[in-house]
Scaffold this motif. Sequence first.
Motif, mmCIF file in Angstrom:
data_model
loop_
_atom_site.group_PDB
_atom_site.id
_atom_site.type_symbol
_atom_site.label_atom_id
_atom_site.label_comp_id
_atom_site.label_asym_id
_atom_site.label_seq_id
_atom_site.Cartn_x
_atom_site.Cartn_y
_atom_site.Cartn_z
ATOM 1 N N TRP A 1 -5.991 -3.205 -17.264
ATOM 2 C CA TRP A 1 -4.665 -3.393 -16.689
ATOM 3 C C TRP A 1 -4.605 -2.655 -15.355
ATOM 4 O O TRP A 1 -5.522 -1.939 -14.961
ATOM 5 N N ASP A 2 -3.499 -2.846 -14.660
ATOM 6 C CA ASP A 2 -3.339 -2.241 -13.340
ATOM 7 C C ASP A 2 -3.365 -0.712 -13.432
ATOM 8 O O ASP A 2 -2.653 -0.121 -14.247
ATOM 9 N N MET A 3 -4.198 -0.097 -12.577
ATOM 10 C CA MET A 3 -4.281 1.363 -12.514
ATOM 11 C C MET A 3 -4.109 1.857 -11.084
ATOM 12 O O MET A 3 -4.601 2.912 -10.703
ATOM 13 N N PHE A 4 -3.401 1.053 -10.273
ATOM 14 C CA PHE A 4 -3.184 1.413 -8.881
ATOM 15 C C PHE A 4 -1.883 2.181 -8.666
ATOM 16 O O PHE A 4 -1.441 2.342 -7.531
ATOM 17 N N GLY A 5 -1.252 2.657 -9.747
ATOM 18 C CA GLY A 5 0.040 3.311 -9.620
ATOM 19 C C GLY A 5 0.023 4.547 -8.736
ATOM 20 O O GLY A 5 1.042 4.889 -8.121
ATOM 21 N N THR A 6 -1.121 5.233 -8.654
ATOM 22 C CA THR A 6 -1.215 6.444 -7.825
ATOM 23 C C THR A 6 -1.831 6.173 -6.456
ATOM 24 O O THR A 6 -1.993 7.097 -5.668
ATOM 25 N N LEU A 7 -2.168 4.909 -6.173
ATOM 26 C CA LEU A 7 -2.751 4.584 -4.870
ATOM 27 C C LEU A 7 -1.660 4.657 -3.809
ATOM 28 O O LEU A 7 -0.647 3.958 -3.884
ATOM 29 N N ASP A 8 -1.864 5.484 -2.817
ATOM 30 C CA ASP A 8 -0.911 5.645 -1.716
ATOM 31 C C ASP A 8 -1.534 5.106 -0.434
ATOM 32 O O ASP A 8 -2.373 5.765 0.176
ATOM 33 N N PRO A 9 -1.143 3.893 -0.008
ATOM 34 C CA PRO A 9 -1.735 3.331 1.210
ATOM 35 C C PRO A 9 -1.116 3.883 2.484
ATOM 36 O O PRO A 9 -1.550 3.533 3.584
ATOM 37 N N GLY A 10 -0.108 4.744 2.350
ATOM 38 C CA GLY A 10 0.545 5.301 3.522
ATOM 39 C C GLY A 10 1.764 4.496 3.925
ATOM 40 O O GLY A 10 2.011 3.398 3.421
ATOM 41 N N PRO A 11 2.560 5.038 4.841
ATOM 42 C CA PRO A 11 3.764 4.331 5.275
ATOM 43 C C PRO A 11 3.416 3.017 5.973
ATOM 44 O O PRO A 11 2.372 2.890 6.607
ATOM 45 N N GLY A 12 4.312 2.056 5.828
ATOM 46 C CA GLY A 12 4.099 0.767 6.480
ATOM 47 C C GLY A 12 3.414 -0.254 5.610
ATOM 48 O O GLY A 12 3.135 -1.362 6.063
#
Length: 273
Positions: free
Chosen positions: A30-41
């Motif tokens: 399942w999705d585990m990108f909850g803590t991925l922070d791509p930065g503002p914008g």
Amino acid sequence: MITDDGCELWTSATGRGEPILCCHGGPGLWDMFGTLDPGPGFRLIRWDQRGAGRSEPRGPYTLERMVADVDAVREGHGLDRVPVLGHSWGAHLGLLYALAHPERVSALVYVSGVGLGYDWHAEFKRNFEQALGERHSRWAELRAKSRDEAEERELAVLQWTADFVADGAHHAEAMATPWFPINYEANAALSEEMRTVPEQELVEACRSLRVPTLIMDGTADNRPRWAVDSLEPALPSVTRVRLPGVGHVPWLEAPDAFRGALTDFLVRHLDMS
């Protein structure tokens, strides 16, 4: 959201700005990108693939159907063209989607994928056993028996611990929270279908893919990095970023380096004016 064959998929959008459509690893997870922070914008479009996590537990589990589901998520969020970011198996899924619908993918971010062939498993197995060390005996014991839910989670956490150079147990626990049943049927079906596609066929298809692609991986990934060597030269527009001393899940182990490489690539290749 509902796909064209009536399957209900869980999906989420977080952040504001340029969307990034994420394809998680697995198959059967399942999705585990909850803590991925791509930065503002940037805005993350996340979803659980069919049969897993918060999505409906139903097939069919085929590469064609999974590619169609990626397109359904894109369309469901009202997107014309979108950057696609995939991790591990999801990197392969993102690549297949870009090959099927290049006009709908503005950029491809291929994170910790394993290339186009399948001869890397023996080395991966050796690396995995070495990374687990004395914990391998418990992993093997759990693997060989019928497991209840608590043991199933323990097995996954042990296995994922080997994906990190440092703080593996901490990161693996985070990956397993929240916990959902692993869909082994989807994993087996999709893994077997991937093995039936000849590497050279994929290489030839990649030669005509004009979508700008970032291949990003950690040099300490226990899946051998030489497996990606056939993919990198096959792509006409490719950037390779290697993160020193980082394992299989770089946004957890090296979030600043991961975010910097991701945003630099996307800003260079997207019209974000």
